[in-house]
Design a protein around this motif. Structure first.
Motif, PDB file in Angstrom:
ATOM      1  N   MET A  24      35.061   4.719 -19.005  1.00 40.94           N
ATOM      2  CA  MET A  24      35.550   5.744 -19.806  1.00 40.94           C
ATOM      3  C   MET A  24      36.071   6.047 -21.141  1.00 40.94           C
ATOM      4  SD  MET A  24      37.156   7.567 -16.229  1.00 40.94           S
ATOM      5  CE  MET A  24      37.739   9.009 -16.987  1.00 40.94           C
ATOM      6  N   ALA A  25      36.788   4.865 -21.223  1.00 44.36           N
ATOM      7  CA  ALA A  25      37.470   4.723 -22.509  1.00 44.36           C
ATOM      8  C   ALA A  25      37.461   3.076 -23.055  1.00 44.36           C
ATOM      9  CB  ALA A  25      38.976   5.061 -22.206  1.00 44.36           C
ATOM     10  N   PRO A  26      36.221   2.662 -23.359  1.00 44.07           N
ATOM     11  CA  PRO A  26      36.188   1.211 -23.812  1.00 44.07           C
ATOM     12  C   PRO A  26      37.103   0.719 -24.918  1.00 44.07           C
ATOM     13  CG  PRO A  26      34.244   2.674 -24.694  1.00 44.07           C
ATOM     14  CD  PRO A  26      35.093   3.273 -23.704  1.00 44.07           C
ATOM     15  N   ASP A  27      37.433   1.672 -25.783  1.00 47.40           N
ATOM     16  CA  ASP A  27      38.290   1.336 -26.870  1.00 47.40           C
ATOM     17  C   ASP A  27      39.698   0.950 -26.324  1.00 47.40           C
ATOM     18  OD1 ASP A  27      38.703   4.111 -26.160  1.00 47.40           O
ATOM     19  OD2 ASP A  27      39.731   4.227 -27.917  1.00 47.40           O
ATOM     20  N   ILE A  28      39.972   1.537 -25.044  1.00 48.65           N
ATOM     21  CA  ILE A  28      41.433   1.195 -24.741  1.00 48.65           C
ATOM     22  C   ILE A  28      41.147  -0.134 -23.677  1.00 48.65           C
ATOM     23  CG2 ILE A  28      43.152   1.836 -23.024  1.00 48.65           C
ATOM     24  CD1 ILE A  28      42.570   4.746 -23.683  1.00 48.65           C
ATOM     25  N   ALA A  29      40.157   0.028 -23.239  1.00 47.22           N
ATOM     26  CA  ALA A  29      39.638  -1.443 -22.172  1.00 47.22           C
ATOM     27  C   ALA A  29      39.740  -2.646 -22.984  1.00 47.22           C
ATOM     28  CB  ALA A  29      38.525  -0.983 -21.816  1.00 47.22           C
ATOM     29  N   GLN A  30      39.124  -2.603 -24.262  1.00 53.68           N
ATOM     30  CA  GLN A  30      39.162  -3.851 -25.036  1.00 53.68           C
ATOM     31  C   GLN A  30      40.785  -4.256 -25.637  1.00 53.68           C
ATOM     32  OE1 GLN A  30      36.658  -2.596 -28.393  1.00 53.68           O
ATOM     33  NE2 GLN A  30      34.752  -2.796 -26.758  1.00 53.68           N
ATOM     34  N   ASP A  31      41.744  -3.250 -25.241  1.00 49.66           N
ATOM     35  CA  ASP A  31      42.961  -3.552 -25.512  1.00 49.66           C
ATOM     36  C   ASP A  31      43.895  -3.473 -24.399  1.00 49.66           C
ATOM     37  OD1 ASP A  31      44.932  -4.551 -27.229  1.00 49.66           O
ATOM     38  OD2 ASP A  31      45.501  -2.595 -28.349  1.00 49.66           O
ATOM     39  N   THR A  32      43.368  -3.903 -23.240  1.00 45.95           N
ATOM     40  CA  THR A  32      43.960  -3.944 -22.030  1.00 45.95           C
ATOM     41  C   THR A  32      44.196  -5.274 -21.302  1.00 45.95           C
ATOM     42  OG1 THR A  32      43.421  -1.764 -21.537  1.00 45.95           O
ATOM     43  CG2 THR A  32      43.894  -3.136 -19.625  1.00 45.95           C
ATOM     44  N   LEU A  33      45.369  -5.448 -20.954  1.00 42.48           N
ATOM     45  CA  LEU A  33      45.807  -6.760 -20.245  1.00 42.48           C
ATOM     46  C   LEU A  33      46.196  -6.351 -18.810  1.00 42.48           C
ATOM     47  CD1 LEU A  33      46.106 -10.117 -20.253  1.00 42.48           C
ATOM     48  CD2 LEU A  33      48.365  -9.280 -21.226  1.00 42.48           C
ATOM     49  N   ILE A  34      45.679  -7.203 -17.758  1.00 41.94           N
ATOM     50  CA  ILE A  34      46.327  -6.917 -16.443  1.00 41.94           C
ATOM     51  C   ILE A  34      46.868  -8.435 -16.285  1.00 41.94           C
ATOM     52  CG2 ILE A  34      45.663  -7.022 -14.048  1.00 41.94           C
ATOM     53  CD1 ILE A  34      43.327  -4.983 -14.812  1.00 41.94           C
ATOM     54  N   ILE A  35      47.893  -8.378 -15.563  1.00 42.09           N
ATOM     55  CA  ILE A  35      48.786  -9.674 -15.365  1.00 42.09           C
ATOM     56  C   ILE A  35      48.858  -9.896 -13.735  1.00 42.09           C
ATOM     57  CG2 ILE A  35      49.934 -10.048 -17.610  1.00 42.09           C
ATOM     58  CD1 ILE A  35      52.474  -9.032 -16.206  1.00 42.09           C
ATOM     59  N   GLU A  36      48.445 -11.081 -13.495  1.00 44.45           N
ATOM     60  CA  GLU A  36      48.452 -11.234 -11.792  1.00 44.45           C
ATOM     61  C   GLU A  36      49.109 -12.544 -11.564  1.00 44.45           C
ATOM     62  OE1 GLU A  36      48.426 -11.761  -8.029  1.00 44.45           O
ATOM     63  OE2 GLU A  36      47.710  -9.734  -8.932  1.00 44.45           O
ATOM     64  N   SER A 112      34.026  -6.797 -18.721  1.00 43.44           N
ATOM     65  CA  SER A 112      33.562  -7.582 -19.798  1.00 43.44           C
ATOM     66  C   SER A 112      34.643  -7.312 -20.944  1.00 43.44           C
ATOM     67  CB  SER A 112      32.332  -6.944 -20.190  1.00 43.44           C
ATOM     68  OG  SER A 112      32.252  -5.802 -20.407  1.00 43.44           O
ATOM     69  N   MET A 113      35.464  -6.275 -20.582  1.00 45.17           N
ATOM     70  CA  MET A 113      36.398  -5.840 -21.936  1.00 45.17           C
ATOM     71  C   MET A 113      37.861  -5.913 -21.521  1.00 45.17           C
ATOM     72  SD  MET A 113      34.628  -2.290 -23.346  1.00 45.17           S
ATOM     73  CE  MET A 113      33.464  -1.901 -21.972  1.00 45.17           C
ATOM     74  N   VAL A 114      38.345  -5.700 -20.344  1.00 45.41           N
ATOM     75  CA  VAL A 114      39.729  -5.850 -19.825  1.00 45.41           C
ATOM     76  C   VAL A 114      40.100  -7.345 -19.546  1.00 45.41           C
ATOM     77  CG1 VAL A 114      41.262  -5.243 -17.906  1.00 45.41           C
ATOM     78  CG2 VAL A 114      39.897  -3.586 -18.845  1.00 45.41           C
ATOM     79  N   ASP A 115      41.097  -7.661 -20.280  1.00 43.02           N
ATOM     80  CA  ASP A 115      41.514  -8.978 -19.949  1.00 43.02           C
ATOM     81  C   ASP A 115      42.322  -9.362 -18.653  1.00 43.02           C
ATOM     82  OD1 ASP A 115      41.960 -11.707 -20.138  1.00 43.02           O
ATOM     83  OD2 ASP A 115      43.453 -11.362 -22.097  1.00 43.02           O
ATOM     84  N   ILE A 116      41.860 -10.040 -17.838  1.00 46.63           N
ATOM     85  CA  ILE A 116      42.778 -10.326 -16.717  1.00 46.63           C
ATOM     86  C   ILE A 116      43.470 -11.717 -16.675  1.00 46.63           C
ATOM     87  CG2 ILE A 116      43.011 -10.518 -14.000  1.00 46.63           C
ATOM     88  CD1 ILE A 116      40.827  -8.672 -14.018  1.00 46.63           C
ATOM     89  N   ARG A 117      44.564 -11.893 -16.699  1.00 45.64           N
ATOM     90  CA  ARG A 117      45.369 -13.304 -16.767  1.00 45.64           C
ATOM     91  C   ARG A 117      46.179 -13.726 -15.478  1.00 45.64           C
ATOM     92  NH1 ARG A 117      46.976 -14.277 -23.259  1.00 45.64           N
ATOM     93  NH2 ARG A 117      44.910 -13.304 -23.980  1.00 45.64           N
ATOM     94  N   THR A 118      45.810 -14.765 -14.658  1.00 43.06           N
ATOM     95  CA  THR A 118      46.376 -15.020 -13.578  1.00 43.06           C
ATOM     96  C   THR A 118      47.498 -15.930 -13.753  1.00 43.06           C
ATOM     97  OG1 THR A 118      44.910 -16.937 -13.290  1.00 43.06           O
ATOM     98  CG2 THR A 118      44.343 -14.682 -12.265  1.00 43.06           C
TER      99      THR A 118
END
Length: 426
Positions: A24-36, A112-118
């Protein structure tokens, strides 16, 4: 590190959000980070028992209720892994818990866009102030890194509930259900452990059943306050209260009506067992009595009023609430099927304290209500039962909730970018 959106926790809630952002919002997805904080994306790792079933239809996955054509659906996961035929042939709407865990990990790897860092644990989060306005968030990680963002989404789940009586007991003697599998795997299998299982819900029943296999020589005792074990109270009519469309009705209800609905819905999800587990557990007890082993014991209608350590054992005081009689049970290991604390998680409370909020409230779209100037926004996932209904902490509303949050972020960003109105001359 600066990002537009930081999401804490790579569980189902934030994975559903990541999928929604990419679609829905690929421009935001490309600048999103999920931390785990864990080493890999996992779900209910402590309770991925071989035969444990989900209680939710596979159609209530991360995306189908929002976008049934999505490539991130559970059905596409089965197709991609070559197991769709077998799942269809099983003829069940509910997958095994281990299958859902595999689906979540596959989804994380398919982004493919959202970055997940474990291996990235958040120690604390503080608002970023510009003069007297909140303009962002600063997350401090335990390894010393700092992440700044305009949007913050906390989806790390509730804190495990450890009864006060066991708070001071040595950690090696007390295992919450969230840690069961990795912790029990470190124990010797040939010792006759005395095991006390606390609780009367699905988690407690699963612990009671699993420990018989994992520690073959153990003697488990199950203790509960209730008069006995009960199945979930469920019907197709009750299940409509888990629809995403019911959230509007619940949110618009008066506070006292919300409390009544939650109280009446309690046994649809808490303090109950799935019918299959109930049948299996009763057969275990029946066969134990039939064999004369007397290995298994269930103690209903007792409160745990105290616990202490004596040497290598834990002494637990049980009080019969019918008669007031007190007995002591000596055990080697305590397994807690006590669920999660109803309070807001510590991380959320610390953020609220840092802002100076007197209470924690969210809008219909899950945005934290900040009663002071702010061009930043914070969203809370999975902790809003009091305002959004009993399904909020479950898998049932993952997709529609992610849709609501993304739509609200888009609206919020649009308002920030809108030009200020020009005052009329004269």
């Amino acid at each position: 590190m600066d990002v537009e959106l930081l999401a804490v926790g790579a569980g189902p809630s934030n994975l559903a959000l990541a999928v929604a952002l990419e679609e829905m919002a690929p421009d935001i997805a490309q600048d999103t980070l999920i931390i785990e904080r864990d080493e890999e994306v996992s779900w209910q790792r402590g309770m991925l028992l071989p035969e444990a079933l989900s209680q939710v239809s596979f159609l209530k996955d991360l995306v189908t209720l929002r976008n049934p054509r999505s490539r991130f659906s559970f059905l596409n996961y089965l197709h991609a892994t070559g197991r769709l035929d077998e799942f269809i042939n099983m003829g069940s709407f509910v997958p095994y818990r281990v299958e859902l865990a595999g689906y979540l990990k596959w989804t994380a790897e398919s982004l493919s866009m959202v970055d997940i860092r474990t291996k990235s644990e958040c120690a604390r989060i503080a608002p970023v102030w510009t003069r007297e306005e909140i303009t962002g968030w600063e997350a401090h990680l335990t390894d010393g890194r700092t992440v700044r963002s305009r949007y913050l989404v906390i989806g790390a789940g509730r804190d495990a509930r450890i009864p006060d009586q066991f708070a001071a007991i040595a950690r090696e003697r007390v295992i919450h259900s969230t840690e069961y599998l990795p912790r029990v795997a470190t124990l010797r299998k040939d010792l006759p452990y005395r095991v006390l299982v606390v609780g009367a819900g699905q988690s407690a029943a699963e612990l009671f059943s699993a420990v018989q296999q994992d520690l073959p020589e153990c003697r488990p005792t199950m203790v509960m306050r209730s008069i006995g074990l009960n199945c979930y109270e469920t019907s197709k009519f009750n299940n409509e209260l888990f629809f995403g469309s019911f959230i509007d009705t619940f949110y618009a209800s008066r506070p006292e009506a919300r409390r009544q609905m939650l109280a009446e819905m309690r046994h649809t999800n808490y303090a109950g067992l799935a019918p299959g587990m109930m049948e299996s557990l009763y057969r275990q007890l029946y066969l134990d009595r039939l064999s004369g082993r007397s290995r298994l014991r269930v103690v209903p209608m007792h409160d745990i009023t105290a616990a202490r350590e004596e040497g290598d054992e834990v002494v637990v005081e049980l009080t019969d609430w019918r008669t007031g009689a007190v007995q002591e049970v000596r055990t080697d290991l305590v397994l807690l099927g006590t669920g999660f604390s109803p309070e807001m998680p510590r991380m959320v409370r610390h953020v609220a304290d840092a802002i100076g909020l007197d209470d924690i409230r969210v809008t219909r779209d899950y945005r934290l209500v900040i009663d002071r100037p702010s061009s930043a926004a914070c969203y809370l996932q999975g902790v809003n039962e009091a305002t959004h209904g009993i399904a909020d902490s479950l898998l049932s509303v993952l997709a529609p909730r992610a849709n609501d949050i993304v739509q609200d972020i888009l609206t919020h960003r649009g308002a920030l970018r809108a030009p200020l109105p020009v005052a009329a001359a004269g």
